[in-house]
Design an enzyme around this catalytic site. Structure first.
Site, PDB file in Angstrom:
ATOM      1  N   ASP A 168       5.359   0.167   1.206  1.00 17.67           N
ATOM      2  CA  ASP A 168       4.452   1.113   1.842  1.00 17.67           C
ATOM      3  C   ASP A 168       5.199   2.288   2.469  1.00 17.67           C
ATOM      4  OD1 ASP A 168       2.208  -0.260   1.115  1.00 17.67           O
ATOM      5  OD2 ASP A 168       1.959  -1.297   3.022  1.00 17.67           O
ATOM      6  N   GLY A 169       6.404   2.031   2.995  1.00 17.79           N
ATOM      7  CA  GLY A 169       7.193   3.114   3.564  1.00 17.79           C
ATOM      8  C   GLY A 169       7.578   4.147   2.525  1.00 17.79           C
ATOM      9  N   THR A 182      -4.711  -0.778   9.855  1.00 18.69           N
ATOM     10  CA  THR A 182      -4.091  -2.075   9.580  1.00 18.69           C
ATOM     11  C   THR A 182      -2.601  -2.084   9.925  1.00 18.69           C
ATOM     12  OG1 THR A 182      -3.555  -1.466   7.302  1.00 18.69           O
ATOM     13  CG2 THR A 182      -5.705  -2.475   7.698  1.00 18.69           C
TER      14      THR A 182
END
Length: 269
Positions: A46-47, A162
């Protein structure tokens, strides 16, 4: 179709990116184009996808993103590192399908009279103070809402709800809502000082403005970006008119992502 590959420098990600590049170059339907892509493939986690988003920020309305995750958890990444061939096949049969998520507009003004900064976040922005307690006025739609005292504030998008927002006690919000969430970070509540003490959800017709009482020594983040060396006068947040688009070959439903990420297989009847 024009494809850009954006990966991190880890060994597994580099190997996947190399294989992906070779398959694209051997395809009659696809071509590598790092400058003007139609689809951006993020290889990592995700980074890495957040970095890819900011790298291609100026093309957000023109590109769709696809994520391949090479680690243990990827909220935005739908493909595994052993599924590169299937992904390339999906790209070759693309018909333009996509799903979009809200983004967060951020406007920062400075007390040194320098020009304002305009940024956009996919996940969240945080405001903290380097030393001691952060004291700030919080306005909603230009009306003073509260005088905040604490470690800081986290302002998130629905998909970003989230992430850091969840860790500081914020609610998880479906991206079907174009809303901004404000969550407190270790607020001070006693007989003298009071805050709302709960996350608040703000609709797209309203903005949130944070005015630090001391402009120096504040830290502002926008996803992975960081501002630490400017005297912040005010930060205004609102839902952006822009959105991020993901290619919908295999785009996992939001609540399925949430369940997979935080509950896993522990769903006994």
């Amino acid at each position: 179709m024009r494809i850009a590959i954006y990966g991190n420098d880890r060994k597994t990600s580099s190997e996947v990116a190399t294989k992906l590049s070779q398959l694209i170059q051997s395809s009659d339907e696809l071509v590598l184009d790092e400058l003007n892509p139609e689809v951006v493939i993020s290889v990592g986690g995700d980074g890495t996808l957040l970095s890819a988003f900011h790298h291609y920020n100026d093309l957000t309305e023109k590109v769709r993103f696809v994520g391949i995750h090479t680690g243990h958890l990827g909220f935005y990444t739908d493909w595994r590192d052993n599924e590169v061939e299937q992904l390339v096949s999906s790209l070759e049969h693309d018909n333009g399908q996509s799903v979009s998520y809200p983004l967060l507009d951020i406007e920062v003004s400075y007390s040194d009279r320098g020009s304002n900064d305009y940024m956009v976040a996919l996940n969240e922005s945080t405001v903290k103070k380097l030393f001691g307690t952060m004291v700030a006025k919080v306005y909603i739609k230009d009306q003073l809402f509260e005088n905040f005292r604490g470690d800081g504030l986290c302002i998130s998008t629905p998909t970003g709800s989230t992430a850091y927002n969840k860790s500081v006690g914020g609610a998880i919000i479906s991206p079907n809502f174009n809303a901004v969430q404000v969550a407190e970070m270790a607020s001070i509540n006693n007989r003298v000082f009071r805050t709302i003490g709960s996350p608040i959800i703000v609709p797209p017709t309203e903005s949130v403005t944070i005015v630090p009482m001391v402009s120096l020594h504040n830290v502002l983040t926008c996803d992975q970006l960081l501002i630490v060396d400017r005297p912040i006068k005010a930060i205004t947040y609102r839902i952006s008119q822009r959105r991020i688009y993901f290619a919908k070959y295999r785009h996992t439903h939001f609540w399925e992502r949430v369940g997979n990420s935080f509950i896993g297989d522990d769903l006994d009847d």
